[in-house]
Write an enzyme that holds these catalytic residues in place. Structure first.
Site, short mmCIF file in Angstrom:
data_model
loop_
_atom_site.label_atom_id
_atom_site.label_comp_id
_atom_site.label_asym_id
_atom_site.label_seq_id
_atom_site.Cartn_x
_atom_site.Cartn_y
_atom_site.Cartn_z
N GLY A 176 0.77 -1.24 0.00
CA GLY A 176 0.00 0.00 0.00
C GLY A 176 0.80 1.29 0.00
O GLY A 176 0.23 2.38 0.08
N CYS A 196 22.17 -12.97 -7.39
CA CYS A 196 21.91 -13.36 -8.76
C CYS A 196 21.13 -12.26 -9.49
O CYS A 196 21.45 -11.87 -10.61
CB CYS A 196 21.13 -14.68 -8.76
SG CYS A 196 20.63 -15.24 -10.38
N LYS A 202 -3.15 -12.05 1.09
CA LYS A 202 -3.95 -11.74 2.28
C LYS A 202 -3.13 -10.91 3.28
O LYS A 202 -3.61 -9.92 3.82
CB LYS A 202 -4.40 -13.06 2.92
CG LYS A 202 -5.40 -12.94 4.04
CD LYS A 202 -6.00 -14.32 4.35
CE LYS A 202 -6.63 -14.32 5.74
NZ LYS A 202 -5.62 -14.17 6.81
#
Length: 374
Positions: free
Chosen positions: A170, A344, A191
């Site tokens: 958010g 990486c 969630k």
């Protein structure tokens, strides 16, 4: 068996020499092998074998990012196009991994890991995407600069209603609401992220929904999407742009921020697929261009891929600093996995094998032209 080891070791030695890497050397990018089975594992399983052997402590290199940058710049990895790569490629082509039940997998496996890790790694703001380092000297400033760049590109004005597709924790909506006076809706399939984002945006005119973006059908003045397109999957690119077009006011702008590949459509890396991001794939320019054809005018296509190298190195420094207090929840194998992932990835951007794109889009072309903020 020993004869087999030595011939594979010789082959590895020759390959790495092309990249300027010495087996058992003492430079930061040189490879130290602790377990001779490493060679067979890597030649049999490519990047998956390399990553798993690293997680198991079979080999080390003090500068992982530099090591990968050398390997990728010299294209040594292309000698290891193994069977698993082919299987993953076919899976991506023929199974629509990102729709329905599968769409939620990345949320469950990666983003629900535990906010403590991400809070330690990402710094002041929980922004899990590339920072903008044009004028920034540190990670927090780079992330704020990135959020501001997005708001400026979208020409946000007080009172506008904004959509964030894949809103994460958010932070982008919070920034836009606080600095630019907009209201907004964010959708996510994690969630844990949704709960966190609702808490973060408390008291602001922002609604966070646990929802698949395909279900959206309402109008917004501007749309942004940061670092979620990599989880959409090639078969859904067109529908992503259709949703964005359907939800965008005819005079509005949309901004897409995502990692991109240089060449033909990329296949997911087998190690990243298994341990970090299930069902993620890096789009090629041709795929993005085809998917938005007839829906949007591309006002701007901005590449600041090397900023991801700096961002990832800053994340790694944060994780290293926080490790003493994270160690209670994450074991040494997890730590090596996370180091491998960050090192990486930094090497990929340093070697310019992948890019970071921001596309600014309008439904019909901005009347009189669009001036590009940088």
């Amino acid at each position: 068996m020993n004869h087999d080891h030595s011939s594979l070791k010789a082959r590895a030695h020759d390959l790495l020499q092309h990249a300027g890497i010495t087996l058992g050397g003492n430079r930061p990018t040189d490879l130290v092998v602790h377990d001779e089975r490493t060679y067979a594992r890597v030649f049999a399983h490519g990047s998956l074998g390399l990553g798993e052997a690293y997680m198991d402590g079979w080999w080390d290199v003090s500068d992982l990012a530099g090591f990968f940058s050398r390997v990728l710049s010299s294209h040594v990895d292309e000698s290891l196009r193994t069977l698993d790569a082919l299987i993953v490629h076919l899976k991506a082509r023929f199974l629509n991994m990102q729709r329905g039940e599968h769409a939620w997998e990345v949320g469950r496996q990666h983003y629900d890991l535990g906010n403590d890790l991400f809070q330690a790694m990402l710094g002041k703001r929980l922004v899990y995407s590339c920072g903008y380092w044009a004028q920034a000297e540190n990670l927090d400033d780079a992330q704020e600069a990135k959020l501001d760049l997005i708001c400026r590109k979208l020409q946000l004005r007080r009172g506008q209603h904004v959509l964030d597709i894949g809103c994460g924790w958010g932070e982008a909506l919070k920034f836009a609401a606080e600095r630019y006076g907009v209201s907004g809706v964010g959708v996510t399939i994690s969630k844990e992220q949704a709960e966190f984002a609702r808490e973060l945006c408390k008291g602001l005119p922002i609604e966070i929904r646990l929802q698949d973006y395909h279900e959206l059908d309402e109008r917004f003045d501007a749309i942004l999407s940061v670092g979620m397109f990599e989880h959409v999957g090639a078969r859904n690119y067109r529908s992503w742009f259709e949703v964005a077009r359907r939800c965008l006011h005819p005079e509005g702008l949309a901004l897409l921020h995502c990692i991109g590949s240089n060449g033909t459509p990329g296949r997911p890396d087998p190690w990243i697929e298994k341990y970090i991001f299930p069902n993620s794939v890096i789009p090629a320019m041709s795929q993005v261009a085809t998917a938005l054809e007839g829906l949007f005018v591309v006002e701007d296509w901005h590449n600041f891929g090397t900023d991801y190298d700096r961002t990832l190195m800053a994340w790694k420094a944060n994780v290293d600093a926080a490790w003493p207090r994270l160690a209670a929840r994450y074991d040494e194998r997890f730590r090596r996995m996370w180091d491998f992932y960050l090192g990486c990835s930094a090497g990929v951007f340093r070697s310019r094998r992948d890019q970071l794109w921001q596309l600014t889009l309008s439904p019909g072309g901005v009347a009189g032209g669009y001036r590009v903020p940088r």
